[in-house]
Design a protein around this motif. Sequence first.
Motif, PDB file in Angstrom:
ATOM      1  N   LEU A  79      95.380 152.294  75.564  1.00 56.19           N
ATOM      2  CA  LEU A  79      94.143 153.071  75.605  1.00 56.19           C
ATOM      3  C   LEU A  79      93.018 152.108  75.972  1.00 56.19           C
ATOM      4  CD1 LEU A  79      92.451 155.619  75.232  1.00 56.19           C
ATOM      5  CD2 LEU A  79      92.437 155.159  72.754  1.00 56.19           C
ATOM      6  N   ILE A  80      92.489 152.283  77.161  1.00 53.42           N
ATOM      7  CA  ILE A  80      91.486 151.380  77.731  1.00 53.42           C
ATOM      8  C   ILE A  80      90.111 152.010  77.535  1.00 53.42           C
ATOM      9  CG2 ILE A  80      90.810 150.159  79.838  1.00 53.42           C
ATOM     10  CD1 ILE A  80      93.764 151.148  80.838  1.00 53.42           C
ATOM     11  N   ALA A  81      89.168 151.223  77.021  1.00 56.39           N
ATOM     12  CA  ALA A  81      87.804 151.714  76.775  1.00 56.39           C
ATOM     13  C   ALA A  81      86.814 150.818  77.535  1.00 56.39           C
ATOM     14  CB  ALA A  81      87.510 151.717  75.275  1.00 56.39           C
ATOM     15  N   PRO A  82      86.708 151.012  78.850  1.00 52.37           N
ATOM     16  CA  PRO A  82      85.934 150.078  79.676  1.00 52.37           C
ATOM     17  C   PRO A  82      84.430 150.125  79.493  1.00 52.37           C
ATOM     18  CG  PRO A  82      86.619 151.950  80.984  1.00 52.37           C
ATOM     19  CD  PRO A  82      87.285 152.095  79.637  1.00 52.37           C
ATOM     20  N   ASN A  83      83.905 151.190  78.905  1.00 50.27           N
ATOM     21  CA  ASN A  83      82.454 151.360  78.850  1.00 50.27           C
ATOM     22  C   ASN A  83      81.868 151.273  77.453  1.00 50.27           C
ATOM     23  OD1 ASN A  83      82.293 151.884  81.726  1.00 50.27           O
ATOM     24  ND2 ASN A  83      83.348 153.794  81.244  1.00 50.27           N
ATOM     25  N   THR A  84      82.662 150.869  76.480  1.00 56.24           N
ATOM     26  CA  THR A  84      82.175 150.795  75.104  1.00 56.24           C
ATOM     27  C   THR A  84      82.779 149.584  74.405  1.00 56.24           C
ATOM     28  OG1 THR A  84      81.786 152.081  73.100  1.00 56.24           O
ATOM     29  CG2 THR A  84      83.968 152.271  74.080  1.00 56.24           C
TER      30      THR A  84
END
Length: 191
Positions: A79-84
């Motif tokens: 699960l990638i969270a690139p903006n947080t």
Amino acid sequence: MTHPTTIAAAQAQADTRRWLERAVIGLNLCPFAKAVHVKAQIHYAVYEPAEAADLMDALLAEAKDLAALDAAVRDTTLLIAPNTLADFLDFNDFTARAERRLARAGFDGVFQLASFHPQFQFAGTEADDLGNATNRAPYPTLHLLREDSVSRAVEAFPEAEAIFERNIDTLEALGSGGWAALDVGPGSARP
């Protein structure tokens, strides 16, 4: 004031695959990753919002989806969270809360949660220690691993506890220039 660019899901997935292929598999940082990658058993999910408010719910939904599928279909989820959670300490705190929530949701003994972050730093190390790169991904990433799969992998790799030490040696031999040459940071892959 300039706002940071929002990373789209396709870019985050492409960068993460590139990191997995070049660093994790390419340097053999995880001897178990190649098999699930080759068999297309890795699910890449992206949480795009800039606020982490619903990230826990997204993680729990991914855990439920992973539990509902046979390991031969989907063995693991990134699960990638690139903006947080750009701040590593905030991410680290979130990861600790996520482990507790997964346990309360009934996933204790079912999944392990591994974490990767662009500024990952092991306790007792300096921020620029190259050994930290073993857990540095292009973006904040939560990795759901099946306990059964981990157990089987460890049985097949009798010296699993030596992986961490070997990884540090690999990265030190590679050097910071070699790590940079891998080109596994944000925006390195173009979808």
